[in-house]
Motif scaffolding. Structure first.
Motif, PDB file in Angstrom:
ATOM      1  N   ALA A  87     106.828  66.674  48.227  1.00 53.63           N
ATOM      2  CA  ALA A  87     105.662  65.255  48.427  1.00 53.63           C
ATOM      3  C   ALA A  87     105.074  65.682  49.715  1.00 53.63           C
ATOM      4  CB  ALA A  87     106.326  64.064  48.003  1.00 53.63           C
ATOM      5  N   VAL A  88     104.984  65.892  50.522  1.00 56.37           N
ATOM      6  CA  VAL A  88     104.429  66.779  51.851  1.00 56.37           C
ATOM      7  C   VAL A  88     102.885  66.384  51.335  1.00 56.37           C
ATOM      8  CG1 VAL A  88     104.315  67.018  54.466  1.00 56.37           C
ATOM      9  CG2 VAL A  88     106.369  66.776  52.796  1.00 56.37           C
ATOM     10  N   GLU A  89     101.647  66.130  51.706  1.00 52.92           N
ATOM     11  CA  GLU A  89     100.477  66.897  51.061  1.00 52.92           C
ATOM     12  C   GLU A  89      99.840  68.057  52.242  1.00 52.92           C
ATOM     13  OE1 GLU A  89      97.878  63.338  50.399  1.00 52.92           O
ATOM     14  OE2 GLU A  89      98.757  63.179  48.979  1.00 52.92           O
ATOM     15  N   TYR A  90      99.018  68.926  52.124  1.00 56.54           N
ATOM     16  CA  TYR A  90      98.917  69.934  52.578  1.00 56.54           C
ATOM     17  C   TYR A  90      97.539  69.847  52.366  1.00 56.54           C
ATOM     18  CZ  TYR A  90     103.616  70.673  53.684  1.00 56.54           C
ATOM     19  OH  TYR A  90     105.146  71.458  53.800  1.00 56.54           O
ATOM     20  N   GLN A  91      96.591  70.853  53.225  1.00 53.93           N
ATOM     21  CA  GLN A  91      95.640  71.094  53.339  1.00 53.93           C
ATOM     22  C   GLN A  91      94.672  72.041  53.834  1.00 53.93           C
ATOM     23  OE1 GLN A  91      93.066  68.104  56.991  1.00 53.93           O
ATOM     24  NE2 GLN A  91      92.154  67.861  54.921  1.00 53.93           N
ATOM     25  N   PHE A  92      94.017  72.486  53.371  1.00 53.19           N
ATOM     26  CA  PHE A  92      93.629  73.974  53.729  1.00 53.19           C
ATOM     27  C   PHE A  92      92.283  73.893  55.147  1.00 53.19           C
ATOM     28  CE2 PHE A  92      93.972  75.750  49.766  1.00 53.19           C
ATOM     29  CZ  PHE A  92      94.600  76.937  50.403  1.00 53.19           C
ATOM     30  N   VAL A  93      92.392  74.248  56.421  1.00 50.70           N
ATOM     31  CA  VAL A  93      91.149  74.052  57.454  1.00 50.70           C
ATOM     32  C   VAL A  93      90.992  75.098  58.086  1.00 50.70           C
ATOM     33  CG1 VAL A  93      91.668  73.288  59.663  1.00 50.70           C
ATOM     34  CG2 VAL A  93      92.816  71.853  57.969  1.00 50.70           C
ATOM     35  N   TYR A  94      89.469  75.187  57.734  1.00 47.52           N
ATOM     36  CA  TYR A  94      88.778  76.422  58.823  1.00 47.52           C
ATOM     37  C   TYR A  94      88.604  76.956  60.071  1.00 47.52           C
ATOM     38  CZ  TYR A  94      85.303  80.667  58.381  1.00 47.52           C
ATOM     39  OH  TYR A  94      84.875  81.747  58.818  1.00 47.52           O
ATOM     40  N   VAL A  95      88.617  77.323  60.400  1.00 46.98           N
ATOM     41  CA  VAL A  95      89.237  77.752  62.105  1.00 46.98           C
ATOM     42  C   VAL A  95      88.070  78.514  63.065  1.00 46.98           C
ATOM     43  CG1 VAL A  95      89.996  77.449  64.511  1.00 46.98           C
ATOM     44  CG2 VAL A  95      91.200  76.535  62.152  1.00 46.98           C
ATOM     45  N   ASP A  96      87.324  78.614  63.378  1.00 45.60           N
ATOM     46  CA  ASP A  96      85.840  80.329  64.363  1.00 45.60           C
ATOM     47  C   ASP A  96      87.194  80.648  65.384  1.00 45.60           C
ATOM     48  OD1 ASP A  96      85.717  78.016  66.215  1.00 45.60           O
ATOM     49  OD2 ASP A  96      83.868  77.769  65.657  1.00 45.60           O
ATOM     50  N   ARG A  97      86.470  81.520  66.053  1.00 46.56           N
ATOM     51  CA  ARG A  97      86.072  82.275  66.884  1.00 46.56           C
ATOM     52  C   ARG A  97      87.103  81.772  68.102  1.00 46.56           C
ATOM     53  NH1 ARG A  97      81.515  86.073  68.381  1.00 46.56           N
ATOM     54  NH2 ARG A  97      80.119  84.717  68.306  1.00 46.56           N
ATOM     55  N   MET A  98      85.963  80.141  68.228  1.00 42.21           N
ATOM     56  CA  MET A  98      86.061  79.127  69.141  1.00 42.21           C
ATOM     57  C   MET A  98      86.942  78.090  68.874  1.00 42.21           C
ATOM     58  SD  MET A  98      84.133  80.565  71.075  1.00 42.21           S
ATOM     59  CE  MET A  98      83.282  79.500  72.167  1.00 42.21           C
ATOM     60  N   GLU A 100      86.981  75.900  66.617  1.00 37.01           N
ATOM     61  CA  GLU A 100      86.630  74.339  66.134  1.00 37.01           C
ATOM     62  C   GLU A 100      86.914  74.554  64.828  1.00 37.01           C
ATOM     63  OE1 GLU A 100      82.819  74.592  67.216  1.00 37.01           O
ATOM     64  OE2 GLU A 100      82.716  74.213  69.456  1.00 37.01           O
ATOM     65  N   VAL A 101      86.971  73.356  63.807  1.00 38.36           N
ATOM     66  CA  VAL A 101      87.371  73.352  62.868  1.00 38.36           C
ATOM     67  C   VAL A 101      85.768  72.668  62.168  1.00 38.36           C
ATOM     68  CG1 VAL A 101      87.826  71.844  60.965  1.00 38.36           C
ATOM     69  CG2 VAL A 101      89.249  72.305  63.183  1.00 38.36           C
ATOM     70  N   ARG A 102      86.274  73.975  61.185  1.00 35.25           N
ATOM     71  CA  ARG A 102      84.879  74.266  60.599  1.00 35.25           C
ATOM     72  C   ARG A 102      84.472  73.479  59.075  1.00 35.25           C
ATOM     73  NH1 ARG A 102      80.487  75.982  64.032  1.00 35.25           N
ATOM     74  NH2 ARG A 102      79.209  75.798  62.269  1.00 35.25           N
ATOM     75  N   ALA A 103      85.721  73.429  58.594  1.00 34.94           N
ATOM     76  CA  ALA A 103      86.316  72.607  57.102  1.00 34.94           C
ATOM     77  C   ALA A 103      87.423  72.566  56.676  1.00 34.94           C
ATOM     78  CB  ALA A 103      85.422  73.758  55.979  1.00 34.94           C
ATOM     79  N   ARG A 104      87.595  71.527  55.905  1.00 32.54           N
ATOM     80  CA  ARG A 104      89.159  70.846  55.741  1.00 32.54           C
ATOM     81  C   ARG A 104      88.596  70.887  54.403  1.00 32.54           C
ATOM     82  NH1 ARG A 104      89.708  65.795  59.876  1.00 32.54           N
ATOM     83  NH2 ARG A 104      89.583  66.949  62.059  1.00 32.54           N
ATOM     84  N   SER A 105      90.116  70.717  53.135  1.00 29.07           N
ATOM     85  CA  SER A 105      89.624  71.058  52.232  1.00 29.07           C
ATOM     86  C   SER A 105      90.641  69.157  52.286  1.00 29.07           C
ATOM     87  CB  SER A 105      90.660  72.293  51.752  1.00 29.07           C
ATOM     88  OG  SER A 105      91.998  71.923  51.737  1.00 29.07           O
ATOM     89  N   ARG A 106      90.533  69.282  50.084  1.00 29.47           N
ATOM     90  CA  ARG A 106      91.043  68.203  49.923  1.00 29.47           C
ATOM     91  C   ARG A 106      92.345  68.250  49.462  1.00 29.47           C
ATOM     92  NH1 ARG A 106      89.963  68.051  43.893  1.00 29.47           N
ATOM     93  NH2 ARG A 106      91.182  66.321  43.722  1.00 29.47           N
ATOM     94  N   PRO A 107      93.367  67.344  50.280  1.00 34.00           N
ATOM     95  CA  PRO A 107      94.768  67.579  49.955  1.00 34.00           C
ATOM     96  C   PRO A 107      95.210  67.800  48.560  1.00 34.00           C
ATOM     97  CG  PRO A 107      94.817  64.966  49.398  1.00 34.00           C
ATOM     98  CD  PRO A 107      92.960  65.859  49.862  1.00 34.00           C
ATOM     99  N   PHE A 108      96.554  68.732  49.169  1.00 35.59           N
ATOM    100  CA  PHE A 108      97.102  68.707  47.618  1.00 35.59           C
ATOM    101  C   PHE A 108      98.811  69.572  47.894  1.00 35.59           C
ATOM    102  CE2 PHE A 108      95.857  72.965  50.410  1.00 35.59           C
ATOM    103  CZ  PHE A 108      96.914  73.504  50.785  1.00 35.59           C
ATOM    104  N   THR A 109      99.957  69.866  47.205  1.00 33.99           N
ATOM    105  CA  THR A 109     101.025  69.433  47.495  1.00 33.99           C
ATOM    106  C   THR A 109     101.940  70.293  46.098  1.00 33.99           C
ATOM    107  OG1 THR A 109     101.741  68.214  45.563  1.00 33.99           O
ATOM    108  CG2 THR A 109     101.296  67.202  47.320  1.00 33.99           C
ATOM    109  N   PHE A 110     102.977  71.608  47.632  1.00 36.28           N
ATOM    110  CA  PHE A 110     103.074  72.084  46.614  1.00 36.28           C
ATOM    111  C   PHE A 110     104.909  71.452  46.328  1.00 36.28           C
ATOM    112  CE2 PHE A 110     100.952  73.845  50.727  1.00 36.28           C
ATOM    113  CZ  PHE A 110     101.679  74.726  49.643  1.00 36.28           C
ATOM    114  N   CYS A 111     105.035  72.158  44.611  1.00 29.70           N
ATOM    115  CA  CYS A 111     106.476  71.596  43.672  1.00 29.70           C
ATOM    116  C   CYS A 111     106.950  72.760  43.143  1.00 29.70           C
ATOM    117  CB  CYS A 111     105.114  70.443  42.871  1.00 29.70           C
ATOM    118  SG  CYS A 111     104.408  71.381  41.674  1.00 29.70           S
ATOM    119  N   ALA A 112     108.141  72.335  42.723  1.00 31.69           N
ATOM    120  CA  ALA A 112     108.959  73.348  41.859  1.00 31.69           C
ATOM    121  C   ALA A 112     108.595  73.336  40.658  1.00 31.69           C
ATOM    122  CB  ALA A 112     110.424  73.643  42.616  1.00 31.69           C
TER     123      ALA A 112
END
Length: 526
Positions: A87-98, A100-112
């Motif tokens: 039930a843990v929520e995750y999110q995608f994070v875009y990190v550049d070469r420096m 720095e965080v450039r973008a974050r996605s909405r939360p999602f979960t992994f289920c069987a």
């Protein structure tokens, strides 16, 4: 989705299965400076450092990408590196070469996925060698998931095509607007130039009319001069005739004078002869004074003859004086006639000189007027040709304008078609949304149907269940082996949990063998 960043995540779902690969769709705007060191990580919600990622992959771009342009692409996360179902929520994070965080996605979960979903049987096409057909048993959820992915890909392709068409339409609209503005400017300039040419043509026509009036005046003056010249020539001819008549009169008078002089010489000769005869008679008379009466009578007769001769001589002297007087008057008349002839000759020469000067001036003026008229005519012809060329150019511009208007009409029609296609896409999206709602309902029906299948499958032999499990595992392994794991297996920045993850992957692989079906989940569209 992070709307304030130059990077945007697209089509992020609410649920993902850790047994299959996860596709992360993202868009890079023209403001983002992409680097090959950019990466995308899966972070647990509540993370505080970029080192707290669970797994990561490099952020790639399509071939031929140009910096400063917008692009859409997809990153793949291999199933063996994904978190376990929870039930843990995750999110995608875009990190550049420096870093720095450039973008974050909405939360999602992994289920069987839930077991014992409804199965679907597919037939493979027959081989060329004529072998028998193979029957594949796959979960309906997987089939629906594959079809949904195909629909999403088609939707993404259509969206890209629509964006490209919109951009192309905007560019064409801007180009057509600029071309129209340029054409309007050129049209105004041509109008001003045509107005100026028309004014010049009008001015040249007025000058030509003035030149024609001057030419008519010169022609009228020339006609007057010709008439005066003809009069002068007539007067000259009359004067010459008068001179000839006077010369004839002078010649006659000269002949008369010669005749008078000859007559005078003859009279003088007669007088001399008579004087000599009188002397001879006087001497004879003196010598004969002593003679006789007969001689006296003869002497008287001689005296009478002498008196008569004297009378004749007196008459001759008077006639001679009259002839001299007449000769003097004749000389005076001749001198006066010569003076008149000289005056007439002088006047005639002056008139000839004036006539020659007027002829020369008239010839020069006629040549100048002729050259001016020719130059004005040539200039008028050039202006006419220029006006004709300008009119032809205007006609071409009108034709080009009509062509542009036709193209604009076609562009409007094309935009209408694009708008219609966009409406159809929206309708298809609404239809997909509706299908999704129907699938949600089907899912609820499947949940109730699963309980019934569980009761029924309690009597099914264990061997048959193992066959279905092996079939599903073979299909999963064949689809996962095609994935390029080179980007996933690279060392992540500050990676320190790879051994634990590999152990978790082995454990999850063992657990996956016990699964039969996958739960069908629709990702929520942006």
């Amino acid at each position: 989705m992070d709307k304030q960043s130059a990077v945007v995540f697209r089509n992020v779902g609410q649920l993902y299965f850790p047994q299959t690969r996860v596709e992360c769709h993202y868009s890079l705007s023209s403001d983002h400076q992409w680097s090959s060191s950019d990466w995308i990580g899966i972070f647990e919600m509540g993370w505080s450092s970029v080192k707290q990622y669970y797994t990561y992959t490099w952020a790639l771009v399509p071939e031929g990408y140009t910096e400063g342009t917008s692009v859409d692409f997809c990153a793949l996360f291999h199933a063996s590196y994904l978190p376990r179902p929870s039930a843990v929520e995750y999110q995608f994070v875009y990190v550049d070469r420096m870093g720095e965080v450039r973008a974050r996605s909405r939360p999602f979960t992994f289920c069987a996925p839930k077991p014992l979903d409804e199965l679907e049987t597919l037939k493979e096409e027959q081989d060329e060698e004529g072998e028998e057909e193979l029957l594949l048993v796959i979960p309906r959820a997987e089939l629906l998931q594959s079809r949904l992915e195909e629909c999403l890909k088609k939707q993404a392709d259509l969206q890209r095509a629509l964006d490209a068409a919109k951009k192309e339409a905007e560019n064409e609209k801007v180009d057509s607007k600029e071309a129209r503005m340029d054409w309007e400017c050129e049209r105004e300039a041509m109008k001003a130039e045509i107005t100026e040419l028309r004014d010049n043509l009008r001015h040249d026509r007025e000058l030509l009319k003035n030149m024609e009036g001057k030419h008519k005046d010169v022609k009228y003056n020339q006609e007057n001069l010709n008439s005066e010249l003809s009069k002068l020539m007539t007067e000259k001819a009359e004067s010459l005739q008068q001179i000839k008549d006077l010369e004839d009169d002078i010649r006659v008078l000269t002949d008369r004078e010669k005749e008078g002089n000859n007559e005078l010489e003859r009279l003088k000769e007669r007088v001399r002869k008579m004087s000599s005869q009188m002397k001879h008679d006087e001497e004879k008379r003196k010598s004969l004074q002593v003679e006789n009466e007969a001689a006296v009578a003869e002497l008287r007769g001689l005296q009478d003859r002498v008196e008569t001769s004297e009378h004749i001589a007196e008459n001759l002297r008077r006639e001679l004086r009259e002839l001299g007087t007449r000769q003097g008057s004749t000389h005076a008349e001749l001198h006066q006639a010569r003076l008149q002839v000289a005056q007439l000759t002088l006047l005639l020469s002056e008139e000839n000189l004036v006539l020659r000067e007027e002829r020369a001036n008239w010839a020069l003026e006629r040549e100048a007027n002729k050259h001016a008229a020719e130059s004005e005519k040539k200039k008028l012809q050039d202006l006419s040709c220029e006006v004709q060329r300008k009119e032809e150019w205007l006609q071409e511009e009108r034709t080009e304008r009509e062509t542009l208007e036709a193209e604009l009409g076609e562009e409007k029609d094309y935009n209408k078609v694009l708008l219609r296609e966009l409406q159809e896409l929206k309708a298809s999206l609404r239809k997909i949304q509706k299908e999704r709602e129907e699938e949600q309902l089907n899912k609820q029906d499947l949940v109730s149907y699963i309980h019934q299948l569980e009761q029924r499958l309690e009597t099914v032999p264990e061997t048959r269940s193992n066959i279905a499990v092996s079939t599903c595992i073979s299909s999963d392994s064949s689809s996962e082996d095609d994935i390029d794991e080179s980007s996933i297996c690279e060392d992540p920045p500050a990676s320190d949990t790879q051994d634990e993850k590999r152990q978790d992957c082995d454990t999850r692989a063992d657990e996956r063998k016990e699964l039969i079906l996958k739960d069908h989940v629709n990702p929520v569209l942006r």
